[in-house]
Design a protein around this motif. Structure first.
Motif, PDB file in Angstrom:
ATOM      1  N   MET A  18      27.493 -41.972  43.230  1.00  0.00           N
ATOM      2  CA  MET A  18      27.003 -40.880  42.391  1.00  0.00           C
ATOM      3  C   MET A  18      28.139 -39.904  42.086  1.00  0.00           C
ATOM      4  N   GLU A  19      28.914 -39.556  43.102  1.00  0.00           N
ATOM      5  CA  GLU A  19      30.019 -38.623  42.904  1.00  0.00           C
ATOM      6  C   GLU A  19      31.039 -39.176  41.910  1.00  0.00           C
ATOM      7  N   ALA A  20      31.336 -40.459  42.007  1.00  0.00           N
ATOM      8  CA  ALA A  20      32.293 -41.076  41.084  1.00  0.00           C
ATOM      9  C   ALA A  20      31.736 -41.105  39.659  1.00  0.00           C
ATOM     10  N   THR A  21      30.460 -41.407  39.521  1.00  0.00           N
ATOM     11  CA  THR A  21      29.821 -41.415  38.202  1.00  0.00           C
ATOM     12  C   THR A  21      29.842 -40.020  37.598  1.00  0.00           C
ATOM     13  N   ALA A  22      29.492 -39.021  38.405  1.00  0.00           N
ATOM     14  CA  ALA A  22      29.488 -37.634  37.939  1.00  0.00           C
ATOM     15  C   ALA A  22      30.891 -37.203  37.521  1.00  0.00           C
ATOM     16  N   GLU A  23      31.879 -37.564  38.313  1.00  0.00           N
ATOM     17  CA  GLU A  23      33.259 -37.198  37.988  1.00  0.00           C
ATOM     18  C   GLU A  23      33.691 -37.849  36.675  1.00  0.00           C
ATOM     19  N   GLY A  24      33.320 -39.100  36.470  1.00  0.00           N
ATOM     20  CA  GLY A  24      33.639 -39.771  35.202  1.00  0.00           C
ATOM     21  C   GLY A  24      33.015 -39.061  34.006  1.00  0.00           C
ATOM     22  N   LEU A  25      31.786 -38.613  34.155  1.00  0.00           N
ATOM     23  CA  LEU A  25      31.137 -37.862  33.080  1.00  0.00           C
ATOM     24  C   LEU A  25      31.845 -36.532  32.836  1.00  0.00           C
ATOM     25  N   ARG A  26      32.218 -35.863  33.905  1.00  0.00           N
ATOM     26  CA  ARG A  26      32.929 -34.580  33.763  1.00  0.00           C
ATOM     27  C   ARG A  26      34.258 -34.768  33.022  1.00  0.00           C
ATOM     28  N   GLU A  27      34.942 -35.854  33.329  1.00  0.00           N
ATOM     29  CA  GLU A  27      36.212 -36.136  32.648  1.00  0.00           C
ATOM     30  C   GLU A  27      36.001 -36.352  31.156  1.00  0.00           C
ATOM     31  N   GLU A  28      34.792 -36.757  30.765  1.00  0.00           N
ATOM     32  CA  GLU A  28      34.463 -36.953  29.352  1.00  0.00           C
ATOM     33  C   GLU A  28      33.882 -35.683  28.723  1.00  0.00           C
ATOM     34  N   GLY A  29      33.884 -34.580  29.480  1.00  0.00           N
ATOM     35  CA  GLY A  29      33.441 -33.304  28.928  1.00  0.00           C
ATOM     36  C   GLY A  29      31.983 -32.955  29.176  1.00  0.00           C
ATOM     37  N   TRP A  30      31.306 -33.678  30.045  1.00  0.00           N
ATOM     38  CA  TRP A  30      29.909 -33.402  30.356  1.00  0.00           C
ATOM     39  C   TRP A  30      29.804 -32.391  31.495  1.00  0.00           C
ATOM     40  N   ALA A  31      28.748 -31.584  31.465  1.00  0.00           N
ATOM     41  CA  ALA A  31      28.356 -30.768  32.603  1.00  0.00           C
ATOM     42  C   ALA A  31      27.395 -31.621  33.421  1.00  0.00           C
ATOM     43  N   ARG A  97      25.370 -32.408  26.063  1.00  0.00           N
ATOM     44  CA  ARG A  97      26.319 -33.077  26.961  1.00  0.00           C
ATOM     45  C   ARG A  97      26.157 -32.603  28.405  1.00  0.00           C
ATOM     46  N   ARG A  98      24.909 -32.703  28.874  1.00  0.00           N
ATOM     47  CA  ARG A  98      24.572 -32.376  30.258  1.00  0.00           C
ATOM     48  C   ARG A  98      23.935 -33.609  30.886  1.00  0.00           C
ATOM     49  N   ALA A  99      24.160 -33.781  32.168  1.00  0.00           N
ATOM     50  CA  ALA A  99      23.578 -34.919  32.883  1.00  0.00           C
ATOM     51  C   ALA A  99      23.137 -34.467  34.271  1.00  0.00           C
TER      52      ALA A  99
END
Length: 148
Positions: A18-31, A97-99
């Motif tokens: 989950m942490e890795a998935t969240a970090e990947g989304l953040r790198e793409e500009g997601w909150a 762009r929120r998840a």
């Protein structure tokens, strides 16, 4: 290995995913809001996975859902089985762009009725709640994503 043993053995791996998935989304500009459930139960009558989250995380979740102009109507579900079924759910608000990410699990033997009923209804709910019972619910239009 029974489901309880499987959860003990694999829960940390699921949280790391989950942490890795969240970090990947953040790198793409997601909150991204990550939730860390204390317990997950199956509620076939409500067509739901009932996910108990800590109060502080629930407060943030509630604020996110109420405060945004968009809706979390897109869902990604990553599933694997190893003595229990493990899920990583990502609810996305593509407009803003929120998840919201949360892990879940269930014993396949306990979910047979939920699987049948949710497929008949064409939907499944994730009820994210605090201990007092207040809940935020996400509706998933593809219940097959949650089952083997």
């Amino acid at each position: 290995m029974d489901a309880a043993e499987a959860v003990q053995e694999h829960w940390t791996d699921l949280l790391e995913e989950m942490e890795a998935t969240a970090e990947g989304l953040r790198e793409e500009g997601w909150a991204v809001l990550e939730l860390h459930p204390g317990d997950v139960t199956v509620d076939a009558d409500a067509l739901a996975l009932d996910v108990l989250v800590p109060d502080n995380e629930f407060d943030r979740l509630e604020a996110w859902v109420e405060g945004g102009g968009g809706s979390f109507d897109e869902h990604d579900v990553y599933r694997t089985a190893a003595g229990a079924v493990f899920l990583l759910v990502v609810a996305r608000d593509d407009r803003d762009r929120r998840a919201v990410c949360w892990p879940a699990y269930y014993d396949p033997a306990d979910a047979l009725e939920l699987k049948r009923r949710s497929r008949e209804a064409g939907q499944l709910h994730s009820r994210l709640r605090r201990l007092s019972g207040e809940a935020v619910e996400f509706t998933h239009g593809e219940p097959s994503l949650f089952f083997e």
